[in-house]
Design an enzyme around this catalytic site. Structure first.
Site, PDB file in Angstrom:
ATOM      1  N   TYR A 209     -37.149 -30.041 -15.746  1.00  0.00           N
ATOM      2  CA  TYR A 209     -37.653 -29.724 -17.083  1.00  0.00           C
ATOM      3  C   TYR A 209     -37.015 -28.486 -17.686  1.00  0.00           C
ATOM      4  O   TYR A 209     -37.314 -28.126 -18.826  1.00  0.00           O
ATOM      5  CB  TYR A 209     -39.179 -29.563 -17.072  1.00  0.00           C
ATOM      6  CG  TYR A 209     -39.732 -28.665 -15.998  1.00  0.00           C
ATOM      7  CD1 TYR A 209     -39.684 -27.279 -16.113  1.00  0.00           C
ATOM      8  CD2 TYR A 209     -40.325 -29.214 -14.862  1.00  0.00           C
ATOM      9  CE1 TYR A 209     -40.194 -26.465 -15.128  1.00  0.00           C
ATOM     10  CE2 TYR A 209     -40.849 -28.410 -13.864  1.00  0.00           C
ATOM     11  CZ  TYR A 209     -40.785 -27.028 -14.003  1.00  0.00           C
ATOM     12  OH  TYR A 209     -41.293 -26.230 -13.018  1.00  0.00           O
ATOM     13  N   LYS A 210     -36.128 -27.808 -16.957  1.00  0.00           N
ATOM     14  CA  LYS A 210     -35.451 -26.638 -17.504  1.00  0.00           C
ATOM     15  C   LYS A 210     -34.141 -27.072 -18.154  1.00  0.00           C
ATOM     16  O   LYS A 210     -34.126 -27.646 -19.227  1.00  0.00           O
ATOM     17  CB  LYS A 210     -35.230 -25.601 -16.402  1.00  0.00           C
ATOM     18  CG  LYS A 210     -36.525 -25.099 -15.759  1.00  0.00           C
ATOM     19  CD  LYS A 210     -36.238 -24.053 -14.708  1.00  0.00           C
ATOM     20  CE  LYS A 210     -37.473 -23.707 -13.886  1.00  0.00           C
ATOM     21  NZ  LYS A 210     -38.530 -23.043 -14.666  1.00  0.00           N
ATOM     22  N   ARG A 356     -36.985 -12.208 -20.966  1.00  0.00           N
ATOM     23  CA  ARG A 356     -35.966 -13.095 -20.390  1.00  0.00           C
ATOM     24  C   ARG A 356     -35.456 -14.067 -21.445  1.00  0.00           C
ATOM     25  O   ARG A 356     -36.240 -14.627 -22.219  1.00  0.00           O
ATOM     26  CB  ARG A 356     -36.602 -13.850 -19.214  1.00  0.00           C
ATOM     27  CG  ARG A 356     -35.636 -14.580 -18.324  1.00  0.00           C
ATOM     28  CD  ARG A 356     -36.371 -15.177 -17.130  1.00  0.00           C
ATOM     29  NE  ARG A 356     -37.281 -16.241 -17.527  1.00  0.00           N
ATOM     30  CZ  ARG A 356     -37.697 -17.217 -16.720  1.00  0.00           C
ATOM     31  NH1 ARG A 356     -37.304 -17.249 -15.466  1.00  0.00           N
ATOM     32  NH2 ARG A 356     -38.531 -18.140 -17.157  1.00  0.00           N
TER      33      ARG A 356
END
Length: 397
Positions: A209-210, A356
């Site tokens: 899913y990244k 991030r």
């Protein structure tokens, strides 16, 4: 040559948003909506339970596993899709420990994703055989590999800082010391070139899913090196890992090769979305993605450092030593990130103080990077983050 203009058109991106969080959840591939709709209406809706055979649902974990395998340097038939990353970590570690049963130490680092360490701790407590989980700083891993280590379990790219481990060199040293390796590729697959075969990794796991853009909760994958495929015992001996599930035997007989690492019923709807997402990679060079990603991240670092002196770089400055993400530290990092998100620049926050940002050239270019830095400069230097609504901690950060 990879056409990043083409790949950008393959994603749905909301207006007014600069999305720098694909390292946490990839955006929606345009094709996924129709693919899932078709699966639900034409397959599930019309074929009902017949879809397991007529629509090939039962074969999807292997077929899609091979598609992921091509992105991580895995031979055909060595990757299977299904379940969650936590489950795949448990499977891989349990199998590796049993293959190296004379030793009792698992070596990891404090940059490993916490769930990997949690799964290891839980497994070792259940085994109750005197195992030790040894955790060192990332830069101390190489020196900590010795003849006591049973399994080296690492996340290739540190989720907080983006620091990149050398998979090939560390695997070589682990093997020389008699240890096996389990690599978590959650922040690697689709972000950097990966070659599990060339590195001689024993096991690898990852989520989809990244950078693979499979959608929230998309199923995970597991790789088992061919040399271990028929010896690795599945600690989670699920029905679909059985040699003949529909014989309904009362005793478990492990399936052949990677099939034994299947556990639960395949998530067919989720796999339809993932299958559509993987179409994006057709005609894409991973080396070109990597080159573009480093260039974007380098630009970001230069601009942020020049314009926002309050922020401290937490990631390696050398692009070859980090994945496709960059983190900066600030004592009010959470509030800063919330203020940025309110302005349409989406990254995320990792405790205690890191903001991030992920750089995915498939849908992000130089213009977005420069616009993001403009927003960061305004939020940080003018203290736009210093408001009550930005300090209220949400469940997901």
């Amino acid at each position: 040559m990879t056409d990043f203009t083409r790949t950008r058109s393959l994603f749905h991106m909301p207006d007014g948003v600069i999305y720098l969080d694909g390292n946490s959840l990839g955006p929606l591939p345009v094709a996924a909506t129709d693919r899932v709709r078709s699966m639900m209406s034409e397959q599930w809706g019309k074929q009902l339970i017949r879809g397991w055979n007529s629509a090939g649902w039962m074969a999807q974990p292997r077929r899609i596993g091979d598609r992921v395998g091509r992105l991580i340097g895995a031979p055909e038939g060595t990757v299977v899709i299904g379940d969650t990353l936590s489950i795949k970590v448990y499977q891989a570690l349990a199998a590796a420990l049993e293959l190296n049963s004379s030793r009792r130490v698992i070596l990891s680092d404090n940059g490993n994703f916490p769930t990997d360490l949690y799964m290891a701790e839980g497994l070792l407590r259940s085994l109750d055989r005197g195992y030790q989980l040894k955790i060192v700083a990332p830069e101390e891993v190489e020196d900590a590999i010795d003849a006591t280590i049973a399994v080296l379990m690492l996340t290739e790219v540190d989720y907080r800082t983006g620091r990149l481990h050398d998979m090939k060199a560390l695997t070589q040293k682990a093997h020389a010391a008699g240890a096996l390796t389990v690599w978590d590729l959650a922040h690697s697959a689709g972000a950097i070139p990966v070659d599990v075969s060339g590195a001689k990794a024993d096991f690898a796991v990852g989520c989809t899913y990244k950078y693979l853009n499979g959608g929230p909760g998309a199923p995970a994958f597991i790789y088992v090196a061919p040399r271990h495929a028929d010896a690795a015992r599945p600690a989670l001996s699920g029905w679909l890992g059985h040699q003949a599930p529909f014989a309904f035997d009362l005793d478990y007989r492990a399936g052949a090769g990677i099939e034994r690492m299947r556990v639960g019923t395949p998530p067919v709807i989720a796999m339809a979305a993932l299958d559509a997402a993987l179409d994006v990679w057709e005609g894409v060079s991973m080396n070109e993605v990597r080159k573009a990603s480093i260039a974007l991240a380098d630009l970001f670092i230069r601009e942020v450092e020049a314009r926002c002196p309050e922020l401290t770089l937490a990631s390696p400055r050398d692009g070859d030593k980090r994945g496709s993400q960059v983190s900066f530290r600030h004592a009010n990092g959470y509030a800063i990130m919330q203020a940025l998100i309110a302005r349409g620049v989406i990254g995320d926050f990792r405790a205690p103080d890191a903001i991030r940002f992920g750089f995915t050239p498939l849908y992000i270019g130089e213009a977005e990077v420069r616009a993001a830095v403009d927003a960061i400069e305004d939020v940080v230097n003018n203290r736009r983050w210093d408001a009550a609504e930005y300090r209220k901690m949400a469940v997901v950060t």
